[in-house]
Structure formats: C-alpha cells, structure tokens
Design a protein around this motif. Sequence first.
Motif, PDB file in Angstrom:
ATOM      1  N   HIS A 167      -1.822   0.419   0.903  1.00 19.75           N
ATOM      2  CA  HIS A 167      -3.072  -0.505   2.307  1.00 19.75           C
ATOM      3  C   HIS A 167      -2.124  -1.795   2.182  1.00 19.75           C
ATOM      4  O   HIS A 167      -1.445  -2.625   1.216  1.00 19.75           O
ATOM      5  CB  HIS A 167      -3.809  -0.580   2.595  1.00 19.75           C
ATOM      6  CG  HIS A 167      -4.920   0.561   2.473  1.00 19.75           C
ATOM      7  ND1 HIS A 167      -4.361   1.764   3.387  1.00 19.75           N
ATOM      8  CD2 HIS A 167      -5.538   1.129   1.392  1.00 19.75           C
ATOM      9  CE1 HIS A 167      -5.634   2.595   3.070  1.00 19.75           C
ATOM     10  NE2 HIS A 167      -5.963   2.160   1.306  1.00 19.75           N
ATOM     11  N   HIS A 187      -1.308   4.621   8.796  1.00 18.21           N
ATOM     12  CA  HIS A 187      -2.823   4.202   9.232  1.00 18.21           C
ATOM     13  C   HIS A 187      -3.394   3.836  10.018  1.00 18.21           C
ATOM     14  O   HIS A 187      -4.537   4.177  10.598  1.00 18.21           O
ATOM     15  CB  HIS A 187      -2.596   3.474   7.769  1.00 18.21           C
ATOM     16  CG  HIS A 187      -2.770   4.111   6.207  1.00 18.21           C
ATOM     17  ND1 HIS A 187      -2.793   3.238   5.101  1.00 18.21           N
ATOM     18  CD2 HIS A 187      -2.161   5.637   6.158  1.00 18.21           C
ATOM     19  CE1 HIS A 187      -2.323   4.083   3.918  1.00 18.21           C
ATOM     20  NE2 HIS A 187      -2.627   5.370   4.712  1.00 18.21           N
ATOM     21  N   GLN A 240      -6.879   3.106  10.801  1.00 23.67           N
ATOM     22  CA  GLN A 240      -7.193   1.723  10.083  1.00 23.67           C
ATOM     23  C   GLN A 240      -6.485  -0.130  10.773  1.00 23.67           C
ATOM     24  O   GLN A 240      -5.883  -0.248  11.048  1.00 23.67           O
ATOM     25  CB  GLN A 240      -6.315   1.501   9.229  1.00 23.67           C
ATOM     26  CG  GLN A 240      -6.756   0.569   7.696  1.00 23.67           C
ATOM     27  CD  GLN A 240      -5.904   0.749   6.505  1.00 23.67           C
ATOM     28  OE1 GLN A 240      -5.574   1.958   6.478  1.00 23.67           O
ATOM     29  NE2 GLN A 240      -6.046  -0.029   5.722  1.00 23.67           N
TER      30      GLN A 240
HETATM   31 CU   LIG Z   1      -4.065   1.644   5.308  1.00 23.59          CU
END
Ligand SMILES: [Cu+2]
Length: 172
Positions: free
Chosen positions: A68, A114, A120
């Motif tokens: 991430h 994401h 996210q």
């Molecule tokens: Cu992520």
Amino acid sequence: MVSQKGLIGCLLLVVVALWKGATAETYKVGDDLGWTIPPAGSVAYSTWANAKRFQIGDTIEFKWSGEHRVAEVTQADYDSCSKDNPLGFYDSSPTRIVLTSNLTRYFICTEDSHCSRLGQKVTIRIGGDYSSSGDNDDDDHWWEWNGASSLSINIVAVILCTALVISFLSFN
Ligand SMILES: [Cu+2]
Ligand SMILES: *[C@@H]1O[C@H](CO)[C@@H](O)[C@H](O)[C@H]1NC(C)=O
C-alpha cells in the motif's frame, strides 16, 4: 468557609482543563482496520472519519503492511482516484501527517486499483461543523459543554479557583 477539599478539587479541575486544552490527538486511520483494502469499499473509511473531530494540531497515522502507499491529492483527483499529480506521497508505514489547517484533505492508496475499484481512500475534514456527523459522545466531556471552547472554560475555571483561593486565605 471554603473547605480544603473543595479547594483541592477545584485545582484538580483546572489541571484537567489545561491538560485537555493542550492535548493534540493522534488518530490511526481506520482504527483496527488500518490502511488496507476495506472489506466493503470506502464506506469503512468515511464512517471512521465521520466519527472523529479532527482539529488543527492533531495527527493522523496511516499504518499498513503489504503493498500500500499513501498519496495526498486534490479533491478532483480523489474523486477520480488519479495518482498522477499527488500533493504528497508516502511509501513507508507508519506515515504520520499533522493537520495544520482547517482545509479538507484527501488521501488515496496508489497501488493498482485499490482506490478506484476497492475504495481505499479517505477524506479528512478538520475543524468545521460537526452537528451532522453522527455520534460523537466519545469526545464530549463535561468541561466542554455546549461546544464552548476549552479556552473559555479554562478561563472560567481559573477565575473561579482564584476566587476560592482568595476566600480560603482570607478566612484562615
Ligand atoms: Cu492499497
Ligand atoms: C478551525 O475551525 C475551528 C472550528 O470551526 C475554529 O474554531 C478555528 O478558529 C478554525 N481555525 C482556523 C485557523 O481557521
């Protein structure tokens, strides 16, 4: 006659009020979830953020494991999950960001889809009107009733205690 107990209680109140006024909070983004692919889309992060009262001086902390990143972006890039023109980019966990103004800030994860497909992303509103932001009981304290600023509460507490100390001294 003012009792010694009352005086001590009053001084404790001042200490608590001053301590509270001087304390900036650190908020871990998502709490136990952390910064990851939310299980049911971005609602996890909007729910988390709506339950907080971010103030100038507070810190938000992005914590993750695995693949991430955090990018701070404009509102338009947030809406479209565009990672091409980040205002800030952070690739190591934990990343801590201090909130220095009341301007709303927008953060996305730049990994794959994401943000775009998995939600996210998080919006941080600072200062502002919290009347419609849900249940904030956790942050309501009896020394901050009716949203009065802690500064004015502190001033009232100091004046009351000074009066108590003066009457205590003059009666003894
Ligand atoms: Cu992520
Ligand atoms: C930020 O917002 C809070 C709450 O509305 C307000 O009390 C404060 O004065 C604002 N600060 C700045 C620098 O605008």
